[in-house]
Enzyme design. Structure first.
Site, short mmCIF file in Angstrom:
data_model
loop_
_atom_site.label_atom_id
_atom_site.label_comp_id
_atom_site.label_asym_id
_atom_site.label_seq_id
_atom_site.Cartn_x
_atom_site.Cartn_y
_atom_site.Cartn_z
N ASP A 291 0.84 -1.19 0.00
CA ASP A 291 0.00 0.00 0.00
C ASP A 291 0.88 1.24 0.00
OD1 ASP A 291 -1.92 2.00 0.41
OD2 ASP A 291 -3.04 0.81 1.86
N ARG B 178 -0.36 4.41 -0.57
CA ARG B 178 -1.17 5.62 -0.46
C ARG B 178 -0.60 6.58 0.58
NH1 ARG B 178 -6.91 2.73 -0.01
NH2 ARG B 178 -5.60 1.39 1.27
#
Length: 182
Positions: A107, A109
């Site tokens: 991830d 983000r």
């Protein structure tokens, strides 16, 4: 609708608000990362589109709320790499393994733009619609008060069951659990 540009990346994001959220506490909120395949093309490989729809319904039921829509396709790897990850998943990799085989973390983000978005909207604290503990931690570290975490489980089907199980098993998502405080 409020438009924002991340000064570090140039990426554009939006905030949708319902009602007057200025100076409000405990505003129901969804911080949603773009998923073209799920949000717009109705893919059953993920639960993104279903979560987006349910979040908008919950905000509408409350009469006041915020949806931050962040342009972070594929947990930050981008659309083309997401399509490459899909091919690896079709060959047997789970979503985390596929990202790693492409040279990415599970991830990527970044939620730092949310601080400026919430400041502009003058939101004091949020009830966050999420199953993702990393999102709660990231927002809290940015100084955003998450007064409550609200589960948003929806959209499970035969095509995304392994994906959701991987999110719970490898990424720690709260799935199949009752509401956990922030």
């Amino acid at each position: 609708m409020h438009g924002f540009e991340d000064p570090d990346t140039g990426q554009e994001h939006i905030a949708l608000t319902l009602g007057d959220v200025r100076q409000c506490e405990h505003v129901i909120c969804r911080v949603h990362s773009e998923c073209l395949t799920g949000d717009c093309l109705f893919s059953k490989r993920c639960d993104c589109g279903a979560q987006l729809q349910l979040a908008l319904e919950r905000i509408a039921e409350c009469g006041t709320g915020v949806l931050l829509y962040l342009r972070q396709e594929g947990r930050g790897i981008g659309l083309i790499n997401k399509i490459r990850a899909y091919q690896l998943q079709d060959a047997g990799a789970d979503t985390v393994e596929a990202n790693e085989r492409l040279g990415f973390d599970a991830d990527l983000r970044d939620y730092s733009v949310c601080r400026n978005m919430f400041a502009h909207l003058q939101v004091r604290s949020i009830q966050l619609l999420t199953n993702n503990p990393l999102k709660v931690n990231a927002l809290t570290k940015l100084g955003i008060e998450v007064s409550e975490r609200l589960p948003i489980e929806t959209g499970r089907n035969d095509h995304n069951a392994r994906y959701l199980d991987t999110k719970a098993g490898k990424m720690g998502h709260w799935l199949g659990q009752s509401n956990e405080g922030a």
